[in-house]
Design an enzyme around this catalytic site. Structure first.
Site, PDB file in Angstrom:
ATOM      1  CG  HIS A  18      -0.424  -0.101   2.528  1.00 55.64           C
ATOM      2  ND1 HIS A  18       0.409   0.859   3.046  1.00 55.64           N
ATOM      3  CD2 HIS A  18      -0.564  -1.033   3.507  1.00 55.64           C
ATOM      4  CE1 HIS A  18       0.742   0.543   4.275  1.00 55.64           C
ATOM      5  NE2 HIS A  18       0.181  -0.623   4.589  1.00 55.64           N
ATOM      6  CG  HIS A  21       4.047  -1.308   2.464  1.00 52.05           C
ATOM      7  ND1 HIS A  21       2.926  -1.983   2.057  1.00 52.05           N
ATOM      8  CD2 HIS A  21       4.204  -1.596   3.777  1.00 52.05           C
ATOM      9  CE1 HIS A  21       2.420  -2.665   3.076  1.00 52.05           C
ATOM     10  NE2 HIS A  21       3.172  -2.445   4.138  1.00 52.05           N
ATOM     11  CB  CYS A 126       0.109  -7.342  19.565  1.00 52.87           C
ATOM     12  SG  CYS A 126      -0.752  -6.751  18.075  1.00 52.87           S
ATOM     13  CB  CYS A 129       2.912  -5.487  17.108  1.00 56.64           C
ATOM     14  SG  CYS A 129       1.784  -4.122  17.265  1.00 56.64           S
ATOM     15  CB  CYS A 143      -2.038  -3.800  20.544  1.00 54.37           C
ATOM     16  SG  CYS A 143      -1.199  -3.056  19.159  1.00 54.37           S
ATOM     17  CG  HIS A 146      -2.248  -3.622  15.068  1.00 50.76           C
ATOM     18  ND1 HIS A 146      -0.954  -3.741  15.545  1.00 50.76           N
ATOM     19  CD2 HIS A 146      -2.144  -3.493  13.731  1.00 50.76           C
ATOM     20  CE1 HIS A 146      -0.120  -3.695  14.526  1.00 50.76           C
ATOM     21  NE2 HIS A 146      -0.805  -3.546  13.415  1.00 50.76           N
ATOM     22  CE  LYS A 298      -2.127   1.913  12.255  1.00 55.62           C
ATOM     23  NZ  LYS A 298      -1.582   1.175  13.297  1.00 55.62           N
ATOM     24  CE  LYS A 301      -5.128  -7.715   5.845  1.00 52.17           C
ATOM     25  NZ  LYS A 301      -4.726  -9.084   5.492  1.00 52.17           N
TER      26      LYS A 301
HETATM   27  N1  MSP Z   1       8.363  -6.481   8.644  1.00 50.26           N
HETATM   28  C1  MSP Z   1       8.511  -5.366   9.509  1.00 50.26           C
HETATM   29  C2  MSP Z   1       9.816  -4.647   9.267  1.00 50.26           C
HETATM   30  C3  MSP Z   1      11.051  -5.463   9.387  1.00 50.26           C
HETATM   31  S1  MSP Z   1      12.484  -4.562   8.993  1.00 50.26           S
HETATM   32  C4  MSP Z   1      13.750  -5.484   9.498  1.00 50.26           C
HETATM   33  C5  MSP Z   1       7.363  -4.394   9.284  1.00 50.26           C
HETATM   34  N2  MSP Z   1       6.728  -4.494   8.123  1.00 50.26           N
HETATM   35  S2  MSP Z   1       5.486  -3.594   7.670  1.00 50.26           S
HETATM   36  O1  MSP Z   1       5.008  -4.187   6.448  1.00 50.26           O
HETATM   37  O2  MSP Z   1       4.541  -3.452   8.725  1.00 50.26           O
HETATM   38  O3  MSP Z   1       6.085  -2.210   7.312  1.00 50.26           O
HETATM   39  C6  MSP Z   1       6.219  -1.155   8.226  1.00 50.26           C
HETATM   40  C7  MSP Z   1       6.820   0.012   7.494  1.00 50.26           C
HETATM   41  O4  MSP Z   1       6.004   0.370   6.354  1.00 50.26           O
HETATM   42  C8  MSP Z   1       6.898   1.313   8.292  1.00 50.26           C
HETATM   43  O5  MSP Z   1       7.999   1.353   9.155  1.00 50.26           O
HETATM   44  C9  MSP Z   1       6.997   2.312   7.168  1.00 50.26           C
HETATM   45  O6  MSP Z   1       8.273   2.254   6.606  1.00 50.26           O
HETATM   46  C10 MSP Z   1       5.989   1.771   6.169  1.00 50.26           C
HETATM   47  N3  MSP Z   1       4.640   2.246   6.423  1.00 50.26           N
HETATM   48  C11 MSP Z   1       3.529   1.459   6.533  1.00 50.26           C
HETATM   49  N4  MSP Z   1       2.442   2.263   6.710  1.00 50.26           N
HETATM   50  C12 MSP Z   1       2.813   3.555   6.747  1.00 50.26           C
HETATM   51  C13 MSP Z   1       2.125   4.772   6.956  1.00 50.26           C
HETATM   52  N5  MSP Z   1       0.814   4.818   7.101  1.00 50.26           N
HETATM   53  N6  MSP Z   1       2.872   5.909   7.029  1.00 50.26           N
HETATM   54  C14 MSP Z   1       4.221   5.891   6.886  1.00 50.26           C
HETATM   55  N7  MSP Z   1       4.898   4.757   6.683  1.00 50.26           N
HETATM   56  C15 MSP Z   1       4.229   3.565   6.567  1.00 50.26           C
HETATM   57  O7  MSP Z   1       7.123  -3.576  10.152  1.00 50.26           O
END
Ligand code: MSP
Length: 506
Positions: A18, A21, A126, A129, A143, A146, A298, A301
């Site tokens: 999304h 990412h 969680c 998380c 949490c 979430h 936020k 899904k």
């Molecule tokens: N798999 C772990 C990370 C492991 S790194 C060794 C993880 N994955 S995640 O899919 O949840 O991705 C989190 C990251 O996605 C956030 O730290 C950020 O980089 C990005 N983001 C996801 N949603 C976001 C927003 N709504 N806003 C900004 N960044 C976002 O955590």
């Protein structure tokens, strides 16, 4: 040549990509491209995090075997990054054999250093998380991220003595002359980490007894590696750890780990402590950007409000999407994306300012210069535009993408005002022989802008470059230009190509 190793987090494959990412990944891409233009040897890594309870549950919910499910979603991430013109040099998946070998080697090193112990543990976990919470971290029993009630879990786990590293970590963060000094940005986030490190910190579980979908511990195959330990090791496994020492020594330590603030503790505390324990150098810089909401909420899904990169691409194009994500608010801060904000931003900066400028310039060159890029020798406008653009380098060193983009628009605005003031359409009636000289200034200034535009909007930069009659390689010329700006780098008297508008108004 300096080397620059930059990473995004590796994203969980429990869901398709999304714009959250995409946000981090585009930011890394801009930096990777910028440093490549500035003659650095760059390795830009991204990837997918594929083990753990959350992934196993998602696979089951889709009636798929975990590996098959991971293959499918990981491929979607790779496709999304391709679509968004992401220029990553590596893509790491945690279910590959090489990564598994690396995680086991890393754990073995920790085990041999005596920093692992076994204990029975009860806590609140969680799954979303993938972490335990203490009671005082929960908000009203749920949490904080979430808003769900964590599961009570009680099992025998192996633990890493994180608490033993508390003082060394504090010293490494706060003392500039510390041999393992590393930086955390932005300042507020750094202060939060320091604040927490000044208090007691808990040891961390590094294994799970009840989960199959993970990497077995090398010394006790009845347990699998906790997904975060597995995931953090990706930064090493992707660059040759443990067997390719030459590659590892070339790239490690990372110059920059980039992520949002949600996972800063793992990167700024747990990861450096693990590295300290094994004797490996620490990453040089950790930057935690803000977290954004969409229309005030936020993305989740369950709320059904998750925005996919493809939706924005369809509306605003690849480069429109890249621009809008990075220009909306300062990078370290939280923000909110709304449809209106995006539409206004797109129309103002891209359709009106940049798009309109290019289209005006090309129309005039077509009309007054026989559709050939005009010749010339000097240009004050060009020098002024270069001065306007120069601060972008500093802004990017500080990850101030938002500021860098406003600066770019200042240069665009200068060229627009120059055209207004000179009014070539009037000159054509009174002093027609002087029009090409004026348009020469416009065209070379636009080419200077193109070089700075490229890291942010590579496709658009390439199109403008060719429309302005350039046949030389854009990247090669940009590198030379950034080393030493000169009018001699450009092709003159080449046919220009007027195409369709770059950014049609919405
Ligand atoms: N798999 C772990 C990370 C492991 S790194 C060794 C993880 N994955 S995640 O899919 O949840 O991705 C989190 C990251 O996605 C956030 O730290 C950020 O980089 C990005 N983001 C996801 N949603 C976001 C927003 N709504 N806003 C900004 N960044 C976002 O955590």
């Amino acid at each position: 040549m300096n080397r620059f190793y930059i990473t995004t987090p590796i994203y969980y494959v429990n869901d398709v990509p999304h714009i959250g990412h995409a946000y981090t990944t585009i930011a890394c891409d801009v930096l990777a491209r910028w440093y490549r233009l500035n003659d650095q040897d760059v390795f830009f890594l991204t990837g997918t995090d594929e083990h753990g309870t959350k992934i196993a549950q998602a696979a089951a919910a889709h009636n798929k075997e975990p590996q098959e499910y991971c293959d499918h979603i990981s491929a979607l991430f790779q496709e999304s990054w391709k679509q968004l013109d992401i220029s990553n040099d590596g893509f790491i998946r945690t279910t590959t054999k090489d990564h598994e070998t690396a995680v086991q080697a890393f754990l073995k090193q920790l085990w041999e250093k005596g920093v692992i112990f076994k204990a029975s543990y009860s806590g609140k976990y969680c799954v979303q998380c993938e972490r335990f919470y203490t009671d005082d971290e929960l908000i009203g029993g749920v949490c904080p991220d979430h808003r769900i009630k964590p599961e009570e879990q009680s099992e025998d786990n192996y633990f890493f003595r994180l608490s033993h590293f508390r003082e060394d970590l504090l010293a490494a963060i706060t003392q500039e002359d510390h041999p393992q000094h590393f930086k955390i940005f932005p300042q507020e986030r750094r202060n939060e980490v320091i604040g927490k490190l000044k208090q007691e910190i808990n040891d961390v579980s590094i294994s799970r007894a009840t989960l199959d979908w993970g990497i077995p511990l090398p010394w006790d195959r009845s347990q699998t590696t906790y997904v975060w330990i597995d995931a953090l090791t990706n930064y090493l496994s992707a660059i040759g750890y443990p067997n390719n020492k030459e590659k590892l020594d070339h790239w490690w330590p990372a110059n920059l780990h980039l992520m949002a603030k949600d996972i800063l503790w793992f990167h700024a505390v747990i990861w450096p402590a693990l590295l300290m324990a094994t004797g490996l150098p620490l990453p040089k810089k950790i930057f935690a950007h803000g977290f954004f909401t969409v229309n005030g909420q936020k993305m989740s899904k369950s709320m059904g409000n998750v925005v996919r990169p493809a939706e924005l691409i369809q509306e605003y194009g690849v480069d429109g999407t890249r621009y809008l994500l990075l220009s909306a608010f300062p990078f370290g801060q939280d923000g909110d994306f709304t449809k209106d904000l995006m539409k206004t931003g797109y129309n103002a900066a891209l359709a009106n300012d940049l798009g309109n400028l290019i289209s005006r310039a090309l129309t005039m060159v077509e009309k007054y210069c026989n559709a050939q890029s005009p010749a010339g020798e000097k240009s004050d406008l060009f020098n002024q535009v270069i001065d306007d653009l120069k601060p972008i380098g500093k802004s990017l060193d500080h990850l101030a993408f938002h500021t860098a983009l406003s600066t770019l628009l200042i240069a665009v605005d200068r060229v627009n005002r120059f055209i207004e003031t000179k009014a070539p359409w009037k000159m054509a009636k009174t002093v027609p022989q002087e029009v090409p000289t004026v348009l020469y200034e416009v065209v070379v200034s636009l080419k200077a802008i193109v070089f700075y535009l490229w890291p942010f909007m590579p496709g658009t930069a390439q199109t403008i470059w060719m429309q302005l009659g350039e046949t030389k390689d854009l990247v090669t010329t940009a590198k030379k230009f950034l080393e030493s700006p000169s009018l001699a780098l450009f092709n003159n008297q080449q046919p220009i190509q007027k195409g369709t508008p770059l950014f049609p108004r919405k």
